[in-house]
Design a protein around this motif. Structure first.
Motif, short mmCIF file in Angstrom:
data_model
loop_
_atom_site.label_atom_id
_atom_site.label_comp_id
_atom_site.label_asym_id
_atom_site.label_seq_id
_atom_site.Cartn_x
_atom_site.Cartn_y
_atom_site.Cartn_z
N THR A 175 -104.10 99.54 -44.84
CA THR A 175 -103.15 100.33 -45.62
C THR A 175 -101.87 100.57 -44.82
O THR A 175 -100.76 100.45 -45.36
CB THR A 175 -103.78 101.67 -46.04
N ALA A 176 -102.00 100.89 -43.55
CA ALA A 176 -100.81 101.12 -42.72
C ALA A 176 -99.95 99.87 -42.63
O ALA A 176 -98.72 99.95 -42.59
CB ALA A 176 -101.24 101.57 -41.32
N ARG A 177 -100.59 98.70 -42.65
CA ARG A 177 -99.84 97.44 -42.56
C ARG A 177 -99.18 97.07 -43.88
O ARG A 177 -98.02 96.63 -43.92
CB ARG A 177 -100.78 96.32 -42.12
N LEU A 178 -99.88 97.28 -44.99
CA LEU A 178 -99.39 96.79 -46.29
C LEU A 178 -98.52 97.80 -47.03
O LEU A 178 -97.65 97.40 -47.82
CB LEU A 178 -100.56 96.40 -47.19
N ALA A 179 -98.75 99.09 -46.83
CA ALA A 179 -98.05 100.12 -47.62
C ALA A 179 -96.67 100.36 -47.03
O ALA A 179 -96.49 101.20 -46.15
CB ALA A 179 -98.87 101.40 -47.65
N GLN A 180 -95.71 99.64 -47.53
CA GLN A 180 -94.34 99.71 -47.03
C GLN A 180 -93.38 100.07 -48.16
O GLN A 180 -93.68 99.88 -49.34
CB GLN A 180 -93.93 98.35 -46.44
#
Length: 502
Positions: free
Chosen positions: A377-382
């Motif tokens: 989530t930290a990587r994809l949620a931008q």
């Protein structure tokens, strides 16, 4: 029979920008979170400062952006001066009944945060201390040469100010377990005065007032309103803390923890907005959800029952299952859906203590199952969170009433769209993602399914859970003009990446 649900999203309907500080953590002087957690000078991977390189690498992989320090309950009797300079007396930590060696203190933590690219979030002691000590710590960290506390920092080897922006005005001051526990009036007055002094030292800082330690606190709601009446013109955020666990085999309620978190957020927002209305203020105070996680509190004997311990004892080292990881994924969905009012959040904690990362002294560091939904989530949620709508079945739970079976969040960053889905039900469900106004080319997907196995400690078990329950979905790069259909396994979390082509 496969049931069905629909998730409706449109690139023009947005909740708000995603503050990267939503993907924070807590590093408290508790158990092995610091000593043999992030710090172990004799470890084979330790850097020249004594901090473990393997833990730093996993912290970067996890996507941590901010770290709250030094607590937690620990801060409420902490004398920060004991942890700076050459004279470091060992002291009794009253929160966890542990002898604190003070080997790691403010300078060591802040320099570790710099090296790892993490923004620090410091908490000040408003339990046993007050205005003077809080303002002095801001001066020590952020002041220019020529004043007492800034010059002490320089004498201790740090010429350049740290520029710490985020500050917590104490910790869980509504809780009777807290050293220096106060009433809402007592805390509100102290927080307002401490915050005022701290901002006179450095007007650029952001301050977090203590909200409720949980939605179940008898003072919840009234606490927020009283505290914010005192601190409205000083603070920038109000905190909330929440932990979730499976109670007595009530799996359905546990899987619906995201609904409880959603209600908590909405009620804190309502309390803050009520104060704004009474003050005829246009400010929209935001939330620092700076402690959240799955924590099996029923296994913890309580602070007062802990024996006096030394040498980084093993306290609150919960071992997590794939079921716990699905719940963490669901809680992340809730955070994304409140991106407009929750810019700050901290998964508590980072290492060993109810943590996604575990270590052994002198040995390996490894990922618990909860590591994976957070890192993905930290990587994809931008970019920005989309305002999604979910239409589908509901299910009854003992603790939360009727809840949706499917929860969803989506984010957009330029042409990249990520969708996060949770199936809380016991049967697979076919979800149609309707996206009028945007054709999507699917790229990759990640799917985590819950398990029925009891969690067991050790890296081998964690790796076995990952191998069995976490998989990459082959979406084949198919272009979907208006609708994307995906099947969610029972009790699962899914993340889907796509590119918007129109």
């Amino acid at each position: 029979m496969t049931s069905h649900a629909t998730v409706l999203l449109h690139p023009g309907f947005r909740v708000g920008s995603i503050d990267r500080r939503m993907f924070g953590t807590l590093i408290e002087h508790l158990g092995r979170a610091v000593y043999t957690g992030i710090f172990e000078p004799d470890h084979p991977t330790a850097d020249e400062h004594g901090f473990r390189g393997d833990v730093a690498a996993l912290t970067a992989e996890l996507g941590i952006t901010i770290a709250r320090y030094p607590g937690g309950n620990f801060v409420s009797s902490y004398v920060w001066e004991d942890g700076v300079g050459p004279d470091r007396p060992p002291v009794l930590d009253l929160a966890w009944r542990t002898v604190e060696p003070n080997t790691v203190g403010t300078d060591e933590f802040l320099q570790w945060a710099e090296r790892t690219g993490i923004e620090p979030m410091l908490a000040v002691n408003l339990g046993t201390r007050g205005v003077d000590a809080a303002a002095a710590l801001v001066e020590y960290c952020n002041g220019a040469a020529g004043t007492r506390w800034a010059d002490l920092r320089i004498a201790n080897g740090r010429e350049r100010p740290y520029g710490v922006r985020l500050w917590c005005l104490g910790n869980e001051m509504d809780g009777p377990w807290q050293i220096g526990h106060k009433s809402a009036d007592e805390y509100g007055r102290l927080a307002a005065e401490a915050g005022k002094a701290m901002k006179r030292v450095d007007p650029s800082i952001e301050l977090v007032a203590c909200g409720s330690s949980s939605m179940e606190m008898p003072t919840f709601g009234a606490w927020e309103q009283t505290v914010l009446e005192h601190t409205w013109d000083v603070v920038d955020h109000v905190s909330m803390h929440a932990y979730y666990q499976e109670h007595d085999g009530d799996r359905a309620s546990f899987l619906a923890s995201g609904t409880a978190a959603d209600r908590f957020i909405r009620r804190v927002v309502a309390s803050a907005d009520a104060v704004a209305a009474r003050k005829q203020s246009d400010r929209r105070l935001t939330i620092s959800f700076d402690e959240w996680n799955v924590w099996y509190l029923s296994r913890f004997p309580g602070e007062t029952n802990l024996p006096l311990q030394r040498d980084a004892p093993r306290i609150i080292e919960d071992v997590y299952s794939a079921l716990d990881a699905v719940v963490v994924g669901d809680l992340l969905v809730t955070l994304l859906n409140h991106a407009d009012r929750v810019p700050l959040a901290c998964l508590a904690q980072l290492v060993n203590v109810i943590a996604p990362i575990m270590t052994e002294p002198g040995g390996p560091a490894w990922r618990q199952p909860t590591f994976h939904p957070f890192a993905t989530t930290a990587r994809l949620a931008q970019g920005e969170a989309l305002d999604v709508r979910v239409f589908g079945p509901t299910t009854a739970t003992a603790r939360h009433g009727e809840v949706p079976v499917v929860t969803a969040a989506a984010t957009i960053d330029g042409q990249s769209v990520a969708v996060f889905l949770v199936n809380r039900g016991t049967e697979e469900i076919e979800v149609a993602i309707d996206h009028p106004g945007a054709s999507l080319t699917l790229t990759t997907g990640h799917q985590l399914t819950a398990d029925d196995e009891p969690a067991r400690p050790g890296p081998e078990h964690a790796e076995a859970i990952t191998a069995e329950h976490l998989r990459t979905i082959d979406l084949g790069g198919a272009r979907q003009d208006d609708r994307t259909t995906i099947v969610l396994p029972p009790e699962s979390w899914t993340a889907v990446s796509s590119v918007m082509t129109s």
